[in-house]
Motif scaffolding. Structure first.
Motif, PDB file in Angstrom:
ATOM      1  N   GLU A 110      -5.643   8.032  21.957  1.00 45.95           N
ATOM      2  CA  GLU A 110      -6.358   8.379  20.735  1.00 45.95           C
ATOM      3  C   GLU A 110      -5.752   7.670  19.533  1.00 45.95           C
ATOM      4  OE1 GLU A 110      -7.731  12.375  18.256  1.00 45.95           O
ATOM      5  OE2 GLU A 110      -6.498  12.542  20.078  1.00 45.95           O
ATOM      6  N   ALA A 111      -4.428   7.614  19.458  1.00 45.50           N
ATOM      7  CA  ALA A 111      -3.772   6.952  18.331  1.00 45.50           C
ATOM      8  C   ALA A 111      -4.022   5.453  18.343  1.00 45.50           C
ATOM      9  CB  ALA A 111      -2.267   7.241  18.373  1.00 45.50           C
ATOM     10  N   MET A 112      -4.011   4.846  19.518  1.00 49.62           N
ATOM     11  CA  MET A 112      -4.191   3.401  19.598  1.00 49.62           C
ATOM     12  C   MET A 112      -5.602   2.994  19.213  1.00 49.62           C
ATOM     13  SD  MET A 112      -4.353   0.841  22.788  1.00 49.62           S
ATOM     14  CE  MET A 112      -6.073   1.313  22.822  1.00 49.62           C
ATOM     15  N   VAL A 113      -6.618   3.677  19.764  1.00 51.31           N
ATOM     16  CA  VAL A 113      -8.003   3.336  19.451  1.00 51.31           C
ATOM     17  C   VAL A 113      -8.284   3.577  17.971  1.00 51.31           C
ATOM     18  CG1 VAL A 113     -10.421   3.915  19.896  1.00 51.31           C
ATOM     19  CG2 VAL A 113      -8.805   3.786  21.796  1.00 51.31           C
ATOM     20  N   GLY A 114      -7.779   4.685  17.415  1.00 52.43           N
ATOM     21  CA  GLY A 114      -7.988   4.964  16.001  1.00 52.43           C
ATOM     22  C   GLY A 114      -7.319   3.943  15.099  1.00 52.43           C
ATOM     23  N   ALA A 115      -6.106   3.533  15.447  1.00 55.31           N
ATOM     24  CA  ALA A 115      -5.378   2.556  14.625  1.00 55.31           C
ATOM     25  C   ALA A 115      -6.060   1.196  14.664  1.00 55.31           C
ATOM     26  CB  ALA A 115      -3.937   2.453  15.114  1.00 55.31           C
ATOM     27  N   LEU A 116      -6.512   0.758  15.844  1.00 59.59           N
ATOM     28  CA  LEU A 116      -7.191  -0.534  15.955  1.00 59.59           C
ATOM     29  C   LEU A 116      -8.501  -0.523  15.179  1.00 59.59           C
ATOM     30  CD1 LEU A 116      -6.630  -1.541  19.695  1.00 59.59           C
ATOM     31  CD2 LEU A 116      -5.691  -2.661  17.662  1.00 59.59           C
ATOM     32  N   VAL A 120     -12.475  -8.946  13.991  1.00 68.42           N
ATOM     33  CA  VAL A 120     -12.968  -8.470  15.285  1.00 68.42           C
ATOM     34  C   VAL A 120     -11.957  -8.873  16.342  1.00 68.42           C
ATOM     35  CG1 VAL A 120     -15.401  -8.572  14.644  1.00 68.42           C
ATOM     36  CG2 VAL A 120     -14.316 -10.573  15.687  1.00 68.42           C
ATOM     37  N   MET A 121     -12.039  -8.238  17.497  1.00 70.90           N
ATOM     38  CA  MET A 121     -11.108  -8.516  18.574  1.00 70.90           C
ATOM     39  C   MET A 121     -11.851  -9.169  19.745  1.00 70.90           C
ATOM     40  SD  MET A 121      -8.817  -5.825  20.815  1.00 70.90           S
ATOM     41  CE  MET A 121      -8.241  -5.016  19.330  1.00 70.90           C
ATOM     42  N   LEU A 122     -11.392 -10.327  20.161  1.00 73.36           N
ATOM     43  CA  LEU A 122     -11.961 -10.992  21.325  1.00 73.36           C
ATOM     44  C   LEU A 122     -11.251 -10.494  22.580  1.00 73.36           C
ATOM     45  CD1 LEU A 122     -12.261 -14.649  19.973  1.00 73.36           C
ATOM     46  CD2 LEU A 122     -13.954 -12.805  19.904  1.00 73.36           C
ATOM     47  N   VAL A 123     -12.039 -10.120  23.589  1.00 75.20           N
ATOM     48  CA  VAL A 123     -11.469  -9.512  24.783  1.00 75.20           C
ATOM     49  C   VAL A 123     -12.113 -10.098  26.034  1.00 75.20           C
ATOM     50  CG1 VAL A 123     -10.876  -7.337  23.657  1.00 75.20           C
ATOM     51  CG2 VAL A 123     -13.145  -7.618  24.677  1.00 75.20           C
ATOM     52  N   ARG A 124     -11.431  -9.891  27.148  1.00 76.49           N
ATOM     53  CA  ARG A 124     -11.949 -10.249  28.470  1.00 76.49           C
ATOM     54  C   ARG A 124     -12.366  -8.962  29.160  1.00 76.49           C
ATOM     55  NH1 ARG A 124      -9.487 -10.678  33.716  1.00 76.49           N
ATOM     56  NH2 ARG A 124     -10.303 -12.415  34.969  1.00 76.49           N
ATOM     57  N   ILE A 125     -13.611  -8.909  29.632  1.00 76.79           N
ATOM     58  CA  ILE A 125     -14.171  -7.688  30.203  1.00 76.79           C
ATOM     59  C   ILE A 125     -14.336  -7.851  31.710  1.00 76.79           C
ATOM     60  CG2 ILE A 125     -16.053  -6.020  30.098  1.00 76.79           C
ATOM     61  CD1 ILE A 125     -16.793  -7.253  27.374  1.00 76.79           C
ATOM     62  N   LEU A 174     -14.761  -6.656  20.343  1.00 77.50           N
ATOM     63  CA  LEU A 174     -14.586  -5.285  19.886  1.00 77.50           C
ATOM     64  C   LEU A 174     -14.593  -5.270  18.362  1.00 77.50           C
ATOM     65  CD1 LEU A 174     -11.805  -3.849  22.241  1.00 77.50           C
ATOM     66  CD2 LEU A 174     -14.169  -3.055  22.072  1.00 77.50           C
ATOM     67  N   GLN A 175     -15.399  -4.385  17.778  1.00 83.10           N
ATOM     68  CA  GLN A 175     -15.461  -4.242  16.334  1.00 83.10           C
ATOM     69  C   GLN A 175     -15.489  -2.761  15.982  1.00 83.10           C
ATOM     70  OE1 GLN A 175     -19.215  -5.718  14.749  1.00 83.10           O
ATOM     71  NE2 GLN A 175     -20.122  -5.575  16.781  1.00 83.10           N
ATOM     72  N   PRO A 176     -15.077  -2.390  14.786  1.00 82.99           N
ATOM     73  CA  PRO A 176     -15.040  -0.957  14.430  1.00 82.99           C
ATOM     74  C   PRO A 176     -16.436  -0.386  14.297  1.00 82.99           C
ATOM     75  CG  PRO A 176     -14.505  -2.323  12.534  1.00 82.99           C
ATOM     76  CD  PRO A 176     -14.566  -3.253  13.708  1.00 82.99           C
ATOM     77  N   ASP A 177     -16.577   0.865  14.704  1.00 82.10           N
ATOM     78  CA  ASP A 177     -17.847   1.570  14.559  1.00 82.10           C
ATOM     79  C   ASP A 177     -17.820   2.327  13.238  1.00 82.10           C
ATOM     80  OD1 ASP A 177     -20.190   2.901  14.779  1.00 82.10           O
ATOM     81  OD2 ASP A 177     -19.652   4.089  16.535  1.00 82.10           O
ATOM     82  N   THR A 178     -18.544   1.818  12.257  1.00 89.91           N
ATOM     83  CA  THR A 178     -18.524   2.429  10.930  1.00 89.91           C
ATOM     84  C   THR A 178     -19.285   3.746  10.892  1.00 89.91           C
ATOM     85  OG1 THR A 178     -20.469   1.110  10.326  1.00 89.91           O
ATOM     86  CG2 THR A 178     -18.300   0.200   9.786  1.00 89.91           C
ATOM     87  N   ALA A 179     -20.104   4.032  11.926  1.00 81.03           N
ATOM     88  CA  ALA A 179     -20.852   5.288  11.955  1.00 81.03           C
ATOM     89  C   ALA A 179     -19.994   6.456  12.394  1.00 81.03           C
ATOM     90  CB  ALA A 179     -22.061   5.161  12.882  1.00 81.03           C
ATOM     91  N   SER A 180     -18.820   6.177  12.981  1.00 82.67           N
ATOM     92  CA  SER A 180     -17.942   7.237  13.454  1.00 82.67           C
ATOM     93  C   SER A 180     -16.962   7.607  12.352  1.00 82.67           C
ATOM     94  CB  SER A 180     -17.174   6.776  14.702  1.00 82.67           C
ATOM     95  OG  SER A 180     -16.249   7.741  15.116  1.00 82.67           O
TER      96      SER A 180
END
Length: 399
Positions: A187-193, A203-208, A221-227
């Protein structure tokens, strides 16, 4: 002894009604007549889909943390039609009329009526077409070409400016990334990022890798401003160069002289601006949550009427669906002056034919200082760093 007389039909009916009312009260439900229920089926409604959360491992350097991923948007599909045998189908028997399909392969060098024309499954091998030939690829080669992975995971690659990634390059479904419930570190990691990406406009470029041994994909990966209650990230897939489709067109400044009059003027641009302003919907008129998929609604309406009468005609389209899938008459009426001005501004007169056959215009007519090479009647002209082929022979083009 004579058997005791049981309760009357009216008493049984009242007892059942009392039981039903008691059940409805305890479950906070409602009671509807069967005729009303058929009418409710024709109401606009969406397919209820439960968001399935998938377990992923997020890898950033030597650090690993568990996360959850679920689809935020996904294309809805209508139910597929099943094939039935018409001669043996009985509406009262759900198992009647069933059939299955089987696929067989036959040799093209043997007659079809020959018993030896069918090829056994163990003699069939996959092949890749290369030019006019086919290169055989057995199951061992297929497994060896796979990029193996032992789990579903999202691996960090790098950060990038948000403006460096165009939104129209996003492909596939949109997914949400949240922390694992009950995991404070996640929870802390996702919130901080999420907060850091929003603050720095990155934005964060990732391998899926969606599952074990699945093909790797490039994502963002980009922040969700609606949350607002907790950090949440939006995951979208980015294309590889093989996924991009490019179309090259000359700019207006380097258009052939014969087509110079097709460059928009200030009057043209003003008319287009006025048309856009006049036909722009208000924010309250564009509500995706009230916009239902037309094909699913038509199928649902068809099922309702066919249950009543299997031989009836298809129902008319629901006017509530037609309303948001076609032009609004009220909007068209208010925009009529802008539409007329737009049409009047873009009125072109047809050229007067002299009777002589005129040579067609081609993009290769563009004036350029670059050397023009001719190969068998065709020309290659360098336009804004890209080559555009033209031909002096008769040809047709499509927009």
């Amino acid at each position: 002894d004579e058997d005791e007389e049981g309760p009357s039909a009216e008493e049984v009916k009242l007892g059942n009604e009392e039981l039903l009312v008691d059940i409805v009260k305890k479950t906070n439900g409602a009671v509807y007549k069967s005729a009303d229920m058929v009418g409710l089926l024709t109401e606009l409604q969406s397919k209820t889909v439960r968001a399935t959360q998938s377990n992923y491992m997020f890898v950033m350097g030597n650090e690993e943390v568990k996360i959850k991923v679920f689809s935020r948007t996904k294309s809805a599909t209508t139910p597929s039609l099943k094939k039935e045998v018409a001669d043996s189908y009985d509406p009262s028997d759900m198992h009647s009329g069933t059939c299955k399909s089987e696929r067989t392969y036959h040799s093209t060098t043997t007659k079809e009526d020959d018993n030896e024309s069918e090829i056994p499954a163990d003699r069939i091998i996959n092949a890749i077409k290369y030019g006019a030939e086919f290169l055989p690829v057995n199951e061992f080669d297929t497994d060896a070409m796979k990029i193996l992975s032992d789990r579903a995971q999202i691996t960090f690659i790098a950060f990038a400016e948000a403006s460096a990634v165009d939104h129209h390059h996003s492909i596939s479904d949109t997914k949400c990334v949240i922390h694992e419930p009950g995991n404070p570190r996640s929870e802390a990691m996702v919130g901080a990022l999420s907060a850091a990406l929003l603050k720095t406009n990155r934005v964060m470029l990732v391998r899926i890798v969606a599952r074990k041994n699945a093909e790797p994909k490039l994502g963002m990966l980009q922040p969700d401003t609606a949350s607002t209650s907790y950090g949440r990230l939006i995951l979208t897939q980015l294309p590889f160069v093989d996924d991009l489709r490019r179309f090259t067109f000359p700019s207006f400044d380097r258009r052939p002289k014969s087509k110079a009059d097709l460059v928009p003027t200030e009057a043209h641009e003003a008319a287009a601006d006025a048309l856009v302003d006049a036909m722009t919907l208000s924010p309250s008129a564009l509500l995706p949550e009230n916009t239902y998929e037309p094909s699913s609604q038509r199928l649902r309406d068809t099922i309702v009427v066919r249950v009543r009468d299997p031989n009836c005609n298809l129902p008319e389209r629901d006017p509530r669906v037609v309303r948001y899938m076609e032009q609004d008459s009220t909007l068209m009426e208010s925009a009529a002056p802008a539409l007329k001005a737009f049409n009047d501004t873009f009125t072109f007169s047809a050229p007067v034919s002299s009777g002589a056959k005129k040579r067609k215009d081609f993009w290769s007519d563009i004036e350029t200082s670059e050397p023009v090479a001719t190969f068998n009647g065709s020309k290659k002209v360098k336009v804004e760093g890209d080559e555009v082929e033209g031909s002096s022979s008769s040809s047709s083009s499509s927009d």
